[in-house]
Structure formats: C-alpha cells, structure tokens
Design a protein around this motif. Structure first.
Motif, mmCIF file in Angstrom:
data_model
loop_
_atom_site.group_PDB
_atom_site.id
_atom_site.type_symbol
_atom_site.label_atom_id
_atom_site.label_comp_id
_atom_site.label_asym_id
_atom_site.label_seq_id
_atom_site.Cartn_x
_atom_site.Cartn_y
_atom_site.Cartn_z
ATOM 1 N N ASN A 240 0.813 -1.225 0.000
ATOM 2 C CA ASN A 240 0.000 0.000 0.000
ATOM 3 C C ASN A 240 0.843 1.270 0.000
ATOM 4 O OD1 ASN A 240 0.980 -0.292 2.625
ATOM 5 N ND2 ASN A 240 -0.778 0.772 3.523
ATOM 6 N N ASN A 241 2.135 1.147 -0.347
ATOM 7 C CA ASN A 241 3.014 2.312 -0.366
ATOM 8 C C ASN A 241 2.974 2.970 -1.749
ATOM 9 O OD1 ASN A 241 4.933 4.233 0.247
ATOM 10 N ND2 ASN A 241 6.680 2.842 -0.039
ATOM 11 N N LYS A 242 1.907 3.727 -1.976
ATOM 12 C CA LYS A 242 1.687 4.416 -3.250
ATOM 13 C C LYS A 242 1.821 3.469 -4.452
ATOM 14 C CE LYS A 242 3.179 8.943 -1.531
ATOM 15 N NZ LYS A 242 4.093 10.100 -1.727
ATOM 16 N N PRO A 243 1.070 2.380 -4.462
ATOM 17 C CA PRO A 243 1.177 1.420 -5.573
ATOM 18 C C PRO A 243 0.641 2.006 -6.874
ATOM 19 C CG PRO A 243 -0.703 0.888 -4.203
ATOM 20 C CD PRO A 243 0.021 1.994 -3.497
ATOM 21 N N LYS A 244 1.291 1.666 -7.965
ATOM 22 C CA LYS A 244 0.871 2.118 -9.287
ATOM 23 C C LYS A 244 -0.142 1.138 -9.885
ATOM 24 C CE LYS A 244 3.826 5.621 -9.584
ATOM 25 N NZ LYS A 244 3.387 7.030 -9.673
ATOM 26 N N ILE A 245 -0.985 1.653 -10.754
ATOM 27 C CA ILE A 245 -1.969 0.824 -11.451
ATOM 28 C C ILE A 245 -1.271 -0.301 -12.217
ATOM 29 C CG2 ILE A 245 -3.632 0.789 -13.355
ATOM 30 C CD1 ILE A 245 -4.848 1.998 -10.908
ATOM 31 N N LYS A 246 -0.166 0.032 -12.893
ATOM 32 C CA LYS A 246 0.523 -0.969 -13.716
ATOM 33 C C LYS A 246 1.061 -2.122 -12.876
ATOM 34 C CE LYS A 246 4.946 1.560 -13.740
ATOM 35 N NZ LYS A 246 5.975 2.193 -14.607
ATOM 36 N N ASP A 247 1.504 -1.838 -11.645
ATOM 37 C CA ASP A 247 2.029 -2.896 -10.782
ATOM 38 C C ASP A 247 0.908 -3.805 -10.283
ATOM 39 O OD1 ASP A 247 4.639 -1.897 -11.024
ATOM 40 O OD2 ASP A 247 4.304 -0.463 -9.400
ATOM 41 N N ALA A 248 -0.234 -3.204 -9.963
ATOM 42 C CA ALA A 248 -1.375 -3.989 -9.496
ATOM 43 C C ALA A 248 -1.900 -4.895 -10.609
ATOM 44 C CB ALA A 248 -2.480 -3.051 -9.011
ATOM 45 N N ILE A 249 -2.028 -4.341 -11.811
ATOM 46 C CA ILE A 249 -2.524 -5.121 -12.950
ATOM 47 C C ILE A 249 -1.542 -6.229 -13.309
ATOM 48 C CG2 ILE A 249 -2.994 -4.999 -15.427
ATOM 49 C CD1 ILE A 249 -4.283 -2.287 -14.957
ATOM 50 N N GLN A 250 -0.258 -5.929 -13.240
ATOM 51 C CA GLN A 250 0.757 -6.935 -13.554
ATOM 52 C C GLN A 250 0.658 -8.124 -12.604
ATOM 53 O OE1 GLN A 250 5.200 -6.184 -14.552
ATOM 54 N NE2 GLN A 250 5.181 -6.588 -12.368
ATOM 55 N N ALA A 251 0.458 -7.852 -11.312
ATOM 56 C CA ALA A 251 0.336 -8.930 -10.323
ATOM 57 C C ALA A 251 -0.882 -9.797 -10.613
ATOM 58 C CB ALA A 251 0.245 -8.335 -8.918
ATOM 59 N N LEU A 252 -1.991 -9.169 -11.005
ATOM 60 C CA LEU A 252 -3.211 -9.930 -11.288
ATOM 61 C C LEU A 252 -3.079 -10.716 -12.593
ATOM 62 C CD1 LEU A 252 -5.998 -10.566 -10.195
ATOM 63 C CD2 LEU A 252 -6.899 -8.628 -11.493
ATOM 64 N N LYS A 253 -2.459 -10.116 -13.600
ATOM 65 C CA LYS A 253 -2.232 -10.828 -14.864
ATOM 66 C C LYS A 253 -1.464 -12.123 -14.619
ATOM 67 C CE LYS A 253 -2.067 -6.983 -18.205
ATOM 68 N NZ LYS A 253 -1.172 -6.191 -19.093
ATOM 69 N N ARG A 254 -0.441 -12.033 -13.798
ATOM 70 C CA ARG A 254 0.397 -13.201 -13.541
ATOM 71 C C ARG A 254 -0.376 -14.281 -12.787
ATOM 72 N NH1 ARG A 254 6.179 -10.124 -12.155
ATOM 73 N NH2 ARG A 254 6.573 -9.492 -14.321
ATOM 74 N N ASP A 255 -1.276 -13.862 -11.906
ATOM 75 C CA ASP A 255 -2.081 -14.858 -11.200
ATOM 76 C C ASP A 255 -3.044 -15.553 -12.158
ATOM 77 O OD1 ASP A 255 -2.849 -15.998 -8.509
ATOM 78 O OD2 ASP A 255 -4.799 -15.299 -9.216
ATOM 79 N N ILE A 256 -3.641 -14.797 -13.062
ATOM 80 C CA ILE A 256 -4.561 -15.369 -14.052
ATOM 81 C C ILE A 256 -3.842 -16.434 -14.877
ATOM 82 C CG2 ILE A 256 -5.894 -14.872 -16.141
ATOM 83 C CD1 ILE A 256 -6.362 -12.033 -14.956
ATOM 84 N N ILE A 257 -2.671 -16.077 -15.374
ATOM 85 C CA ILE A 257 -1.910 -16.993 -16.230
ATOM 86 C C ILE A 257 -1.409 -18.191 -15.427
ATOM 87 C CG2 ILE A 257 0.168 -17.200 -17.650
ATOM 88 C CD1 ILE A 257 -0.224 -14.177 -18.333
ATOM 89 N N ASN A 258 -0.906 -17.925 -14.226
ATOM 90 C CA ASN A 258 -0.355 -19.006 -13.400
ATOM 91 C C ASN A 258 -1.400 -20.047 -13.033
ATOM 92 O OD1 ASN A 258 2.216 -17.955 -13.365
ATOM 93 N ND2 ASN A 258 2.054 -17.042 -11.343
ATOM 94 N N THR A 259 -2.581 -19.582 -12.587
ATOM 95 C CA THR A 259 -3.545 -20.539 -12.049
ATOM 96 C C THR A 259 -4.069 -21.492 -13.116
ATOM 97 O OG1 THR A 259 -5.537 -20.814 -10.698
ATOM 98 C CG2 THR A 259 -5.570 -19.014 -12.287
ATOM 99 N N LEU A 260 -4.271 -21.012 -14.334
ATOM 100 C CA LEU A 260 -4.744 -21.915 -15.386
ATOM 101 C C LEU A 260 -3.630 -22.865 -15.821
ATOM 102 C CD1 LEU A 260 -7.034 -22.823 -17.113
ATOM 103 C CD2 LEU A 260 -6.511 -21.013 -18.758
ATOM 104 N N SER A 261 -2.424 -22.341 -15.951
ATOM 105 C CA SER A 261 -1.282 -23.177 -16.323
ATOM 106 C C SER A 261 -1.012 -24.242 -15.258
ATOM 107 C CB SER A 261 -0.050 -22.294 -16.516
ATOM 108 O OG SER A 261 1.093 -23.072 -16.772
#
Length: 360
Positions: A240-261
């Motif tokens: 929560n230390n001034k997180p950027k939108i791009k960092d949050a989306i990147q983390a979620l993208k990786r979870d989406i890809i990881n969980t299906l794989s």
C-alpha cells in the motif's frame, strides 16, 4: 547402542546432505500456492557454525536451482525494472545468528552480496487485494501430421497464445480504466487496520486483431482438439506504499496466467499416475481441472491457495496445507473459489479425438 548414540552426537550434516531435488520440488509446489504479487524469493538452511563455508556453496547452488525450477513452466517473463536478486539465508543452529546474502539470478556467475535481514510485524496488515473472475474458452487444435498426441505440449502452446491475450487485455479496476502510472489508491478511502482493501477487476480481451495489425492465416489439417472452458477465480496482493496501477494489474495478470497453467500441469500429473489403460484410445475424453482453494494462514492477512479434485475431502486439503506450510489450517478457514458445474457440454462435430477439460 551407547557407541551408536555417541557416534550420532559427533555427527554433523554437510552440504552433501542437502537434497536438491526435494528442495526444488518443494519450491515449485509452494510457488503454485502463491497468489499474484507473491514469489519464492530464496532458500534458507539451519546448520552448525563449522559448516558455514560448505553451506554457502550449497545455498548458492540451491538459489539458482530453485529459480530454474520455479520459472521453467512459467508463461510470463520478468520486466527489466524488476529486482532479480534472490536470497540465501544461513541460520546458525548454535548462536541463532543469521547470515543473509543475495545473488543476481540473471547472472549465472553472480557473486554473493551481503544483505540485512530484518523482521517486521504485521507486514501484510495493509496490503491491497485485487480479485476477478475470468471466463475461459480456449480451443487448441491438434495437428493430424503429429506422430503422437502430446496433449501437455499442445496445451502449453495453446495457453501461451492465450497468455498473450491476457497480457494485452484491458483491466477495469472497480469499473474504471486508469493510466498505468496513476496511483491505485487515488480517490480511495483508507481501510481500518487489519482489514485488507479489496478491488474488483474486470478483464476485457480482444476477439481479433485491429485493422492496424497485419496477420496471416494458417490452414492446418487437424484430427482433434483440446477445449478448455469454464470460469477462473483470480486474486493478487500488492503493498500500500503508493502502488501504481501498472504494478497492481501486472500482479493480477500473472495470477490469471499461473492458475490456469498450474491446473493443467496438475491434471496431467494426475493422468500420468492414474490414467486407466482402456481410456488411452477413446475418441473423446472429459477431464475436470482441479478447483482452486484459498485458505487463511495464521499471522497473515494474505490467503494462500491450493488445488483439489472433486473427490478430495476437506481433511485432505488441510493435510496438504500442513505438509507444505507446517501450519494447521482449520476447516472454516478454507474457501473453495469455484463451484462445481453439473451442466453438460457439446463437442464439435467431426472431431476424431477430443479432450474436453472443464475448469469447474
């Protein structure tokens, strides 16, 4: 017996006692349990002080082996801006002193760099959580010219193409599209201590390339196909230390890809162990991918995950968490992310050999 006991007292483990295969397998299994935003960052060893030199050599080897094992089947890559250092921790069994060093896993010849190791309490108390549900419908053709149906390899190729769609998708956070460099918490109210602030995310992917992109069509003679269809629950955490939108989306993208794989990989592992001989030549097969299960871990606001097949009991899930984390997870702390779908699916006509894999 007295001589044997005396011998055991004088015995000290050496670096040769480190089971590299077990460590790397454990790291890979643990990596599957981590939601987006969390990674396996290193290894630790508890050993006697006289083994310090040998242990450092063993730790260095393990750091690179673990990283290689974890990223081997990953369908995304680190960005150039991300830190590539991994941690090697030696805890002295006699003095409890901690020696911490890091290695740059991008450089195979990397030298150890000293690092400070500090404990922090309530580290995840204010982390932010992003959640979304992805509807998946992936069609993977099987070439008729292939000598054998390598289902795992073909599935991975199809997932690689799908992962690219996810990477290029548009992510709406709480219904809004924001600039990459904007702050995630902009305009948000602060949450009370101990309560994770949640963001609902919707993912939009392109059905086809825009007119500005040139593409080529490939005609391929196929004798079968693999279909992946269902809904996937995804989750990511970010500081929560001034997180950027791009960092949050990147983390979620990786979870989406990881969980299906990961689910596909778990299914193929299960088929390898339990596949019945009389099913190998069947024209059509139906397999349910494992469900995702989240669990609260003591001392943390972050929920880790595991995967279960439909016939696995709650007790088996608890046993799995205990085996991996050495923590008791109570039944009420376990949440199954997807409900079982009892509906029937229709296969495409003309498929000589088909594998239909459901995410439910």
């Amino acid at each position: 017996r007295e001589e044997q006991n005396e011998s055991n007292k004088n015995y000290h483990p050496t670096s040769a006692d480190v089971d590299e295969e077990w460590v790397t397998a454990h790291a890979s299994q643990l990596s599957r349990m981590l939601p987006g935003g969390l990674l396996v960052l290193g290894v630790f060893i508890i050993a006697a002080p006289e083994l310090a030199k040998d242990i450092q050599n063993a730790l260095r080897k393990l750091v690179f082996s673990v990283e290689k094992s974890v990223v081997k089947k990953r369908l995304w890559k680190f960005t150039e801006e991300e830190v590539s250092d991994r941690v090697a921790l030696h805890v002295c069994s006699a003095t409890k002193k901690i020696l911490c060093r890091t290695y740059d896993i991008q450089d195979p010849k990397s030298s150890p760099k000293p690092a400070d190791w500090k404990y922090q309490s309530g580290l995840s108390a204010f982390w932010l959580s992003l959640e979304c549900t992805i509807n998946v419908n992936i069609h993977i053709p099987l070439s008729a010219t292939s000598a054998s149906y390598e289902l795992e390899k073909n599935t991975r190729n199809g997932l690689t193409r799908w992962a690219k769609q996810i990477e290029e998708g548009v992510f709406l956070i709480n219904g809004q599209a924001k600039e990459d460099d904007a702050e995630l918490l902009e305009g948000q109210k602060k949450s009370s201590r101990g309560n994770i602030q949640h963001f609902n995310v919707k993912v939009l992917t392109q059905l086809s390339q825009s007119s500005g992109h040139r593409s080529t069509a490939t005609v391929q003679v196929c004798s079968g196909s693999i279909n992946l269809k269902g809904a996937v629950k995804c989750r990511a955490y970010i500081h929560n230390n001034k997180p950027k939108i791009k960092d949050a989306i990147q983390a979620l993208k990786r979870d989406i890809i990881n969980t299906l794989s990961d689910r596909c990989e778990i299914l193929f592992e299960d088929l390898l162990i339990n596949e019945a001989p009389d099913k190998k030549n069947s024209e059509r097969e139906y397999h349910a991918l494992p469900h995702r299960v989240f669990a609260s871990i003591a001392g943390s606001n972050v929920m880790l995950c595991d995967y279960k097949f439909g016939d696995e009991t709650a007790g088996e899930i608890q046993e799995s968490f205990f085996e991996m984390l050495d923590q008791v997870v109570h039944g009420e702390a376990i949440h199954i992310a997807e409900e079982i779908n009892t509906g029937k699916y229709t296969f495409l006509l003309g498929v000589l050999f088909g594998v239909f894999i459901s995410l439910f």
